[in-house]
Design a protein around this motif. Structure first.
Motif, PDB file in Angstrom:
ATOM      1  N   ILE A 137      32.289  58.369  38.963  1.00  0.00           N
ATOM      2  CA  ILE A 137      32.066  59.795  39.261  1.00  0.00           C
ATOM      3  C   ILE A 137      31.163  59.955  40.477  1.00  0.00           C
ATOM      4  O   ILE A 137      31.458  60.734  41.395  1.00  0.00           O
ATOM      5  CB  ILE A 137      31.454  60.523  38.044  1.00  0.00           C
ATOM      6  CG1 ILE A 137      32.465  60.595  36.897  1.00  0.00           C
ATOM      7  CG2 ILE A 137      31.005  61.936  38.428  1.00  0.00           C
ATOM      8  CD1 ILE A 137      31.879  61.111  35.594  1.00  0.00           C
ATOM      9  N   VAL A 138      30.052  59.199  40.485  1.00  0.00           N
ATOM     10  CA  VAL A 138      29.075  59.308  41.576  1.00  0.00           C
ATOM     11  C   VAL A 138      29.692  58.887  42.911  1.00  0.00           C
ATOM     12  O   VAL A 138      29.518  59.572  43.927  1.00  0.00           O
ATOM     13  CB  VAL A 138      27.824  58.441  41.268  1.00  0.00           C
ATOM     14  CG1 VAL A 138      26.913  58.364  42.494  1.00  0.00           C
ATOM     15  CG2 VAL A 138      27.062  59.026  40.079  1.00  0.00           C
ATOM     16  N   PHE A 141      32.296  61.532  44.050  1.00  0.00           N
ATOM     17  CA  PHE A 141      31.614  62.775  44.446  1.00  0.00           C
ATOM     18  C   PHE A 141      30.930  62.591  45.800  1.00  0.00           C
ATOM     19  O   PHE A 141      31.007  63.464  46.672  1.00  0.00           O
ATOM     20  CB  PHE A 141      30.589  63.184  43.389  1.00  0.00           C
ATOM     21  CG  PHE A 141      29.918  64.499  43.688  1.00  0.00           C
ATOM     22  CD1 PHE A 141      30.536  65.703  43.383  1.00  0.00           C
ATOM     23  CD2 PHE A 141      28.662  64.529  44.297  1.00  0.00           C
ATOM     24  CE1 PHE A 141      29.930  66.914  43.677  1.00  0.00           C
ATOM     25  CE2 PHE A 141      28.045  65.735  44.596  1.00  0.00           C
ATOM     26  CZ  PHE A 141      28.679  66.930  44.279  1.00  0.00           C
ATOM     27  N   GLY A 240      35.244  62.577  39.731  1.00  0.00           N
ATOM     28  CA  GLY A 240      34.391  62.880  40.875  1.00  0.00           C
ATOM     29  C   GLY A 240      35.117  63.548  42.018  1.00  0.00           C
ATOM     30  O   GLY A 240      34.505  64.229  42.850  1.00  0.00           O
ATOM     31  N   SER A 241      36.447  63.353  42.084  1.00  0.00           N
ATOM     32  CA  SER A 241      37.225  63.945  43.176  1.00  0.00           C
ATOM     33  C   SER A 241      37.469  65.438  42.985  1.00  0.00           C
ATOM     34  O   SER A 241      37.953  66.104  43.903  1.00  0.00           O
ATOM     35  CB  SER A 241      38.570  63.215  43.319  1.00  0.00           C
ATOM     36  OG  SER A 241      39.442  63.538  42.243  1.00  0.00           O
ATOM     37  N   ASN A 243      35.467  67.830  42.981  1.00  0.00           N
ATOM     38  CA  ASN A 243      34.698  68.616  43.941  1.00  0.00           C
ATOM     39  C   ASN A 243      35.475  68.847  45.228  1.00  0.00           C
ATOM     40  O   ASN A 243      35.437  69.947  45.807  1.00  0.00           O
ATOM     41  CB  ASN A 243      33.369  67.915  44.258  1.00  0.00           C
ATOM     42  CG  ASN A 243      32.581  68.633  45.335  1.00  0.00           C
ATOM     43  OD1 ASN A 243      32.209  69.784  45.175  1.00  0.00           O
ATOM     44  ND2 ASN A 243      32.336  67.958  46.443  1.00  0.00           N
TER      45      ASN A 243
END
Length: 306
Positions: A137-138, A141, A240-241, A243
């Protein structure tokens, strides 16, 4: 199991869906491959391209070579990807310039559904798997927050961009086209495809082939030895994508090219109710639902062994 001609048509259709997704900056064809049930076969088939494959060709002939390559599968899939990517890139460019909220809404719904379908394949949850999910996720993002570099048209740069972008294209959640934008190569490639600049296309393709053959071995090893952790990391990439594909954006900085055309350089996600202009919220919600349901259709196709 012996595949029928119809099975290869279905594989080509999955390739078309992958190519269309890869043409849109922010959406990954790898996600489509994962949901449609062909991801691990694709990675294994690509990683089979090695010196022993060509020894088989020399010693045993073309038929054993083609079977070891899984050639029919690769040709059917790549045919769909290439035709779709080249044709849809122009349409994607038009939609992103004229109807950005609507196209992002469709892909937002598609990716939300993808998170569920990829995540449910994780057989057992524990602390290392949760950590892998958070790391994914990090990373995704952070990548979605990066601003673009200026356009570069040197051959060595296009080769390198092809190698990096193809790795992203086969990773669920990491968009190859968005990586091209970050590197400053998206416009160069789209112009080359539009103008049929064979030299630039071949240089990019050569980089993509080298990158794909190298990275597929890494992915195959990870799936073999750390299957659940790899799935968790890929699920994190997809999460995460979100965003990047959020439909309502506020542009913070602009980039003006040599022709004086302004394009967004750095954007941030905002509420549709604070969007400056027509937020098109009803159509956007409808397209999110259509995108969400599209994944169910692909997953149904993927559940059938072809």
């Amino acid at each position: 199991m012996q595949r029928r001609f119809f099975d290869y048509i279905v594989i080509s259709l999955k390739g078309i869906a992958m190519g269309a997704a890869d043409a849109v900056p922010g959406v990954s064809g790898g996600t489509i491959a994962f949901i449609s049930g062909i991801y691990e076969e694709l990675i294994t088939s690509i990683s089979n391209v090695n010196p022993s494959l060509f020894k088989t060709l020399i010693k045993k002939g073309f038929v054993p070579f083609w079977k070891m390559l899984n050639g029919n599968f690769l040709v059917a899939l790549l045919l769909g990807i290439v035709v779709s990517f080249v044709s849809f890139m122009r349409l994607a460019k038009y939609l992103l310039e004229n109807h950005p909220i609507l196209i992002w809404s469709f892909f937002f719904g598609l990716i939300v559904a993808s998170i569920y379908f990829v995540g449910k394949q994780i057989q057992k949850w524990n602390f290392p798997i949760l950590v892998a999910l958070i790391i994914g996720i990090v990373i995704a993002f952070y990548v979605s927050q990066l601003s673009s570099l200026t356009t570069n048209e040197h051959s060595w740069f296009l080769f390198l961009a092809g190698a990096i972008a193809i790795c992203a294209m086969i990773l669920p959640g990491i968009s190859g086209s968005f990586i091209l934008i970050i590197l400053g190569a998206y416009k160069t490639l789209s112009d080359a495809l539009h103008d049929f600049d064979i030299k630039k296309i071949l240089v990019f393709a050569a980089g993509a082939v080298i990158g794909l053959l190298s990275f597929s071995h890494v992915l195959k090893w990870l799936f073999k030895h750390y299957h659940n952790i790899t799935l968790a990391l890929l699920t994190g990439f997809i999460f995460g994508s979100l965003n990047k594909v959020w439909p309502w954006k506020e542009t913070l900085t602009w980039y003006t090219n040599s022709k004086g055309i302004k394009t967004p350089l750095l954007q941030k996600s905002i509420s549709p109710f604070f969007f400056n202009g027509d937020n098109q919220i009803l159509f956007a919600l409808l397209l999110m639902i259509i995108g969400f349901l599209t994944i169910f259709i692909l997953e149904r196709l993927g559940s059938k062994k072809v």
